[in-house]
Motif scaffolding. Structure first.
Motif, PDB file in Angstrom:
ATOM      1  N   ASP A  14       0.836  -1.207   0.000  1.00 30.49           N
ATOM      2  CA  ASP A  14       0.000   0.000   0.000  1.00 30.49           C
ATOM      3  C   ASP A  14       0.864   1.247   0.000  1.00 30.49           C
ATOM      4  O   ASP A  14       0.574   2.230  -0.702  1.00 30.49           O
ATOM      5  N   GLY A  15       1.936   1.239   0.789  1.00 31.30           N
ATOM      6  CA  GLY A  15       2.846   2.380   0.824  1.00 31.30           C
ATOM      7  C   GLY A  15       3.571   2.576  -0.487  1.00 31.30           C
ATOM      8  O   GLY A  15       3.811   3.713  -0.921  1.00 31.30           O
ATOM      9  N   VAL A  16       3.928   1.473  -1.139  1.00 32.09           N
ATOM     10  CA  VAL A  16       4.574   1.558  -2.447  1.00 32.09           C
ATOM     11  C   VAL A  16       3.634   2.209  -3.457  1.00 32.09           C
ATOM     12  O   VAL A  16       4.019   3.139  -4.190  1.00 32.09           O
ATOM     13  N   ASN A  48       9.809   4.627 -14.533  1.00 40.10           N
ATOM     14  CA  ASN A  48      10.994   4.274 -13.764  1.00 40.10           C
ATOM     15  C   ASN A  48      11.954   5.448 -13.658  1.00 40.10           C
ATOM     16  O   ASN A  48      12.575   5.663 -12.612  1.00 40.10           O
ATOM     17  N   ALA A  49      12.076   6.223 -14.739  1.00 43.73           N
ATOM     18  CA  ALA A  49      12.941   7.410 -14.690  1.00 43.73           C
ATOM     19  C   ALA A  49      12.375   8.449 -13.737  1.00 43.73           C
ATOM     20  O   ALA A  49      13.123   9.122 -13.014  1.00 43.73           O
ATOM     21  N   ALA A  50      11.050   8.581 -13.710  1.00 31.50           N
ATOM     22  CA  ALA A  50      10.416   9.588 -12.860  1.00 31.50           C
ATOM     23  C   ALA A  50      10.545   9.254 -11.374  1.00 31.50           C
ATOM     24  O   ALA A  50      10.733  10.135 -10.545  1.00 31.50           O
ATOM     25  N   VAL A  51      10.430   7.967 -11.035  1.00 32.14           N
ATOM     26  CA  VAL A  51      10.487   7.594  -9.616  1.00 32.14           C
ATOM     27  C   VAL A  51      11.916   7.420  -9.124  1.00 32.14           C
ATOM     28  O   VAL A  51      12.158   7.441  -7.911  1.00 32.14           O
ATOM     29  N   SER A  52      12.870   7.243 -10.048  1.00 30.28           N
ATOM     30  CA  SER A  52      14.263   7.076  -9.650  1.00 30.28           C
ATOM     31  C   SER A  52      14.763   8.326  -8.933  1.00 30.28           C
ATOM     32  O   SER A  52      14.665   9.440  -9.436  1.00 30.28           O
ATOM     33  N   GLY A 108      15.067   3.363  -3.001  1.00 27.90           N
ATOM     34  CA  GLY A 108      15.177   1.935  -3.265  1.00 27.90           C
ATOM     35  C   GLY A 108      15.598   1.656  -4.691  1.00 27.90           C
ATOM     36  O   GLY A 108      15.499   2.517  -5.575  1.00 27.90           O
ATOM     37  N   PRO A 109      16.060   0.438  -4.956  1.00 24.99           N
ATOM     38  CA  PRO A 109      16.491   0.067  -6.311  1.00 24.99           C
ATOM     39  C   PRO A 109      15.318  -0.262  -7.209  1.00 24.99           C
ATOM     40  O   PRO A 109      14.260  -0.690  -6.739  1.00 24.99           O
ATOM     41  N   VAL A 139      15.047  -4.820  -0.021  1.00 25.75           N
ATOM     42  CA  VAL A 139      14.732  -4.792   1.400  1.00 25.75           C
ATOM     43  C   VAL A 139      14.561  -3.361   1.882  1.00 25.75           C
ATOM     44  O   VAL A 139      13.705  -3.063   2.714  1.00 25.75           O
ATOM     45  N   GLU A 140      15.372  -2.454   1.360  1.00 25.75           N
ATOM     46  CA  GLU A 140      15.279  -1.045   1.707  1.00 25.75           C
ATOM     47  C   GLU A 140      14.529  -0.294   0.613  1.00 25.75           C
ATOM     48  O   GLU A 140      14.634  -0.604  -0.570  1.00 25.75           O
ATOM     49  N   GLY A 141      13.770   0.720   1.016  1.00 28.59           N
ATOM     50  CA  GLY A 141      13.113   1.580   0.046  1.00 28.59           C
ATOM     51  C   GLY A 141      11.686   1.182  -0.251  1.00 28.59           C
ATOM     52  O   GLY A 141      11.126   0.262   0.350  1.00 28.59           O
ATOM     53  N   TRP A 142      11.099   1.905  -1.245  1.00 27.02           N
ATOM     54  CA  TRP A 142       9.672   1.763  -1.551  1.00 27.02           C
ATOM     55  C   TRP A 142       9.416   1.560  -3.037  1.00 27.02           C
ATOM     56  O   TRP A 142       8.355   1.904  -3.535  1.00 27.02           O
TER      57      TRP A 142
END
Length: 461
Positions: free
Chosen positions: A334-336, A374-378, A383-384, A389-392
């Motif tokens: 949900d957070g993602v 993907n470019a916009a959220v990078s 996160g990768p 494990v880390e990030g959203w």
């Protein structure tokens, strides 16, 4: 046009009939020959018109020349009697894993020859995904329904990324059942698909939760096997949980065929060795508390003890969720989704794409918009790409432990709800191209999306 051709045919018949009545010798014969010449021209014109009518009609009714054509035109597709002989013509060729005395050799040259014979010398790195389930019904409650949804999820991902999916429900070796069944079908898929550079095995209970992410194949240049793992667990603790055998990518080459045969030699196709391997795995691998020789323990043991020989061709993926464990993923979805929607509400894609990410588009343009998203959220969403494990960031794959029945370590509610959340999360990414999304994470009903979603949603609320 068809009516014109029929009229032309009638005129030809009438003219031909009248010429018979007026055929004479002398000067009249020359006149008859001229009339016959004109009749021949009219007849040829009628035939041409009829053919044009048929071909024209078929091209209009079936653009692209597929299915139900009125005129069947010859197409140079290799058939049973066409083309040069290939490895398929060898009576000794075996698709089967663990076939004594029938090891497939020279595969790289045979595959290259087949590609040349089909004009595919410079073919791109094609991928065939292989998945499957047991031939009998799933014993879990609503198990077959969930398997159907898992299959639909893989079909969606493959359609969007131009990947072929092979879904198998048969045991290609009578002894290689359960989790060992993957090895015979993956090996057979290599032989059946020489056009594929990679075969991608994905367990039936794995869900694609990032429909935008494409495999970074260039990253794996020079490697033949890609598995997800935890280096400390694998190299230091030598744990049977150090790698996950439920999702792996393997190159279609001789090295891989040999590797699959070696992996299979630890399985139930060799009963005596299989029992011995179970005891060996328990003694050699950390966290192993039974004598069961499963496929994952065999993979870990094989790579650990053959790393000097096999490691240079093996890539242990750690940078993104090539397969993410569901307990690390589901509660974060949900957070993602909220973070991705926040980016889209304010972002326009680079390159002047008008309304940017929110612009409606055809599904076949998905990969272009995926790259832009993907470019916009990078750099904005931590996160990768492909999740971690880390990030959203969206996880590429969320893997559940419920294959073949519910895992007793987890409650039925947690497993079922987790799968439903992951599947709906993925479905929303697909449904968007059709103008819909789910009403809520655990709600199977859908609602129409307003124009300029998700910005319109923000203004409404």
């Amino acid at each position: 046009m068809a009516a014109a051709s029929e009229a032309a045919s009638l005129r030809v018949s009438a003219s031909a009939g009248s010429s018979k009545h007026h055929g004479t010798q002398g000067p009249a014969a020359g006149h008859g020959r001229g009339r016959r010449a004109r009749d021949a021209l009219v007849f040829a014109a009628g035939v041409a018109a009829a053919l044009l009518a048929l071909v024209g009609t078929s091209s209009v009714l079936h653009p692209g020349g597929r299915g139900g054509l009125l005129v069947s035109l010859p197409v140079p597709v290799p058939g049973p009697d066409d083309g040069p002989r290939t490895f398929y013509d060898d009576p000794e060729l075996s698709y089967a894993v663990a076939a004594p005395g029938r090891r497939l050799t020279g595969w790289d040259a045979k595959r290259a020859q087949w590609l040349r014979s089909r004009g595919r010398r410079n073919a791109p790195e094609r991928v065939v995904m292989v998945s499957g389930s047991q031939p009998e019904p799933c014993p879990g409650a609503a198990g077959d329904h969930l398997l159907l949804r898992f299959l639909k999820n893989k079909l969606d991902y493959c359609r969007l990324h131009g990947i072929e999916l092979l879904y198998n429900r048969e045991f290609l070796h009578p002894a290689m059942t359960g989790y060992w069944a993957k090895i015979p079908i993956v090996r057979a898929a290599m032989v059946a698909h020489p056009e594929a550079e990679w075969v991608w095995w994905v367990d039936s209970d794995a869900v694609f939760t990032d429909m935008d992410f494409s495999l970074p194949l260039a990253k794996y240049a020079g490697r033949n096997l890609v598995v997800y793992g935890w280096p400390h667990k694998f190299f230091v603790r030598k744990s049977w949980l150090g790698l996950n055998a439920g999702v792996f990518l393997i190159r279609n080459c001789q090295w891989s065929l040999d590797f699959m045969d070696e992996w299979a030699s630890m399985g139930p196709a060799y009963p005596e060795e299989h029992a011995r391997w179970g005891k060996t795995f328990r003694e050699a691998l950390g966290d192993k508390d039974s004598d069961v020789a499963d496929d994952q323990s065999a993979l870990v043991y094989l790579l650990l003890n053959g790393w000097e020989r096999l490691g240079k061709k093996t890539f242990v993926e750690t940078e993104y969720f090539f397969q993410g464990y569901w307990k690390e993923v589901v509660d974060r979805l949900d957070g993602v989704a909220a973070r991705y929607e926040a980016v889209e509400r304010r972002a326009c894609t680079p390159g002047g794409m008008g309304m940017g990410l929110r612009r409606r588009h055809a599904e076949r343009e998905h990969l272009r918009y995926a790259a832009a998203r993907n470019a916009a959220v990078s750099g904005v969403v931590p996160g990768p790409a492909g999740g971690g494990v880390e990030g959203w960031r969206r996880p590429l794959i969320t893997h559940f432990p419920c294959s073949g029945g519910r895992n007793p370590m987890y409650s039925r509610e947690s497993c079922d709800n987790g799968m439903r959340r992951a599947l709906a999360f993925a479905d929303d990414q697909v449904l968007r191209a059709y103008g819909f999304r789910h009403a809520a994470p655990l709600n199977d009903t859908v609602r129409a999306l307003p124009f300029d979603y998700p910005a319109a949603r923000a203004r409404k609320h």
